[in-house]
Design a protein around this motif. Sequence first.
Motif, PDB file in Angstrom:
ATOM      1  N   MET A 195      71.054  47.204 -42.284  1.00 55.13           N
ATOM      2  CA  MET A 195      72.365  47.849 -42.197  1.00 55.13           C
ATOM      3  C   MET A 195      72.640  48.205 -40.741  1.00 55.13           C
ATOM      4  O   MET A 195      71.840  48.891 -40.102  1.00 55.13           O
ATOM      5  CB  MET A 195      72.370  49.097 -43.083  1.00 55.13           C
ATOM      6  CG  MET A 195      73.696  49.811 -43.160  1.00 55.13           C
ATOM      7  SD  MET A 195      73.623  51.225 -44.313  1.00 55.13           S
ATOM      8  CE  MET A 195      73.516  50.361 -45.868  1.00 55.13           C
ATOM      9  N   CYS A 205      75.459  46.887 -47.955  1.00 52.55           N
ATOM     10  CA  CYS A 205      74.922  47.047 -46.611  1.00 52.55           C
ATOM     11  C   CYS A 205      75.890  46.634 -45.512  1.00 52.55           C
ATOM     12  O   CYS A 205      75.749  47.066 -44.374  1.00 52.55           O
ATOM     13  CB  CYS A 205      73.619  46.254 -46.476  1.00 52.55           C
ATOM     14  SG  CYS A 205      72.287  46.863 -47.532  1.00 52.55           S
ATOM     15  N   GLU A 206      76.838  45.769 -45.849  1.00 57.43           N
ATOM     16  CA  GLU A 206      77.826  45.317 -44.865  1.00 57.43           C
ATOM     17  C   GLU A 206      79.213  45.352 -45.494  1.00 57.43           C
ATOM     18  O   GLU A 206      79.727  44.318 -45.927  1.00 57.43           O
ATOM     19  CB  GLU A 206      77.500  43.905 -44.381  1.00 57.43           C
ATOM     20  CG  GLU A 206      76.215  43.793 -43.597  1.00 57.43           C
ATOM     21  CD  GLU A 206      76.039  42.431 -42.958  1.00 57.43           C
ATOM     22  OE1 GLU A 206      76.903  41.551 -43.187  1.00 57.43           O
ATOM     23  OE2 GLU A 206      75.057  42.238 -42.231  1.00 57.43           O
ATOM     24  N   PRO A 262      78.944  51.284 -41.871  1.00 61.76           N
ATOM     25  CA  PRO A 262      77.938  51.204 -42.926  1.00 61.76           C
ATOM     26  C   PRO A 262      76.902  52.321 -42.873  1.00 61.76           C
ATOM     27  O   PRO A 262      76.350  52.706 -43.905  1.00 61.76           O
ATOM     28  CB  PRO A 262      77.287  49.836 -42.678  1.00 61.76           C
ATOM     29  CG  PRO A 262      78.326  49.044 -41.968  1.00 61.76           C
ATOM     30  CD  PRO A 262      79.061  50.028 -41.112  1.00 61.76           C
TER      31      PRO A 262
END
Length: 270
Positions: free
Chosen positions: A34, A79-80, A89
């Motif tokens: 992340m 995570c994105e 994030p």
Amino acid sequence: MEKRLYDGLSEVLFSVTEVDGGLEAEQLTGFASMRGCHSRNGLMVVGRSVNGWLDGWNAVELRDEQKRQNVIQDIVGRCEPPDSDGRCPMAWVTDQWGDERQYNTARSAFWRCIERVSREIGIVQDGAPDWSSYLVWTNLYKVSPCEGGNPPPRLMEAQHTACRKLLHSEIEASDVQAILFLTGLDWAYSFLPEMTDIRFAGAFTNYVALSGWVHSLGRSPVPLVVASHPQGKREDAWTGEVREAFRRLRREHRDLTEELYGTEQQLTAG
């Protein structure tokens, strides 16, 4: 997510389909690195494994190609987040700092020590409220039990090779100025040989086990420190040793640069 990272995550999930020992039906969760929105020239922090994360699935389900792709999309989405979302994030770390209604990051020795180190080595200015946005966060093992805790030995063994390869790719893809493992050397050691041209530096101390440089293609050397997990440790001493390890590496690099520069001047003058 870059294609090599996406492919690496796919390889990790596929490796988990081969786990045995009665773990096939255990509910698992997955993780990918992340990146904070200000992580360029920031700090990469590496933990052991994520302590609970997404909704669970099991190794048997992952044997289905479509299921694996769906799981990858869920992990990447968490995570994105899409650019249009406008959210960093890594903002969840500071958003949940002191929040007693959910996971309180201020109660975590892991995040408390990262916050202090990031300020003390100059990654983040004192007083900056968005300090977590200057981080890249990842873990050695990408798949762990959904209910929390580190993966059991058989699950670690199944994914180890693929996770080591993916971590190497994550480091090469990052643009940070420092890397910190909060894992202990016993967890980190088997991952280190896959990194490019590690050179050991610095003495062993109570909490810092290893320090050195990572040389990735097309980049200046990046200092790396491996420290113990800070849980249950004297946090002032822990952060102090990590800070001094990074400072020692920077002094070493500066002295070497000055020595080379002076040599070049002498050769030119001659």
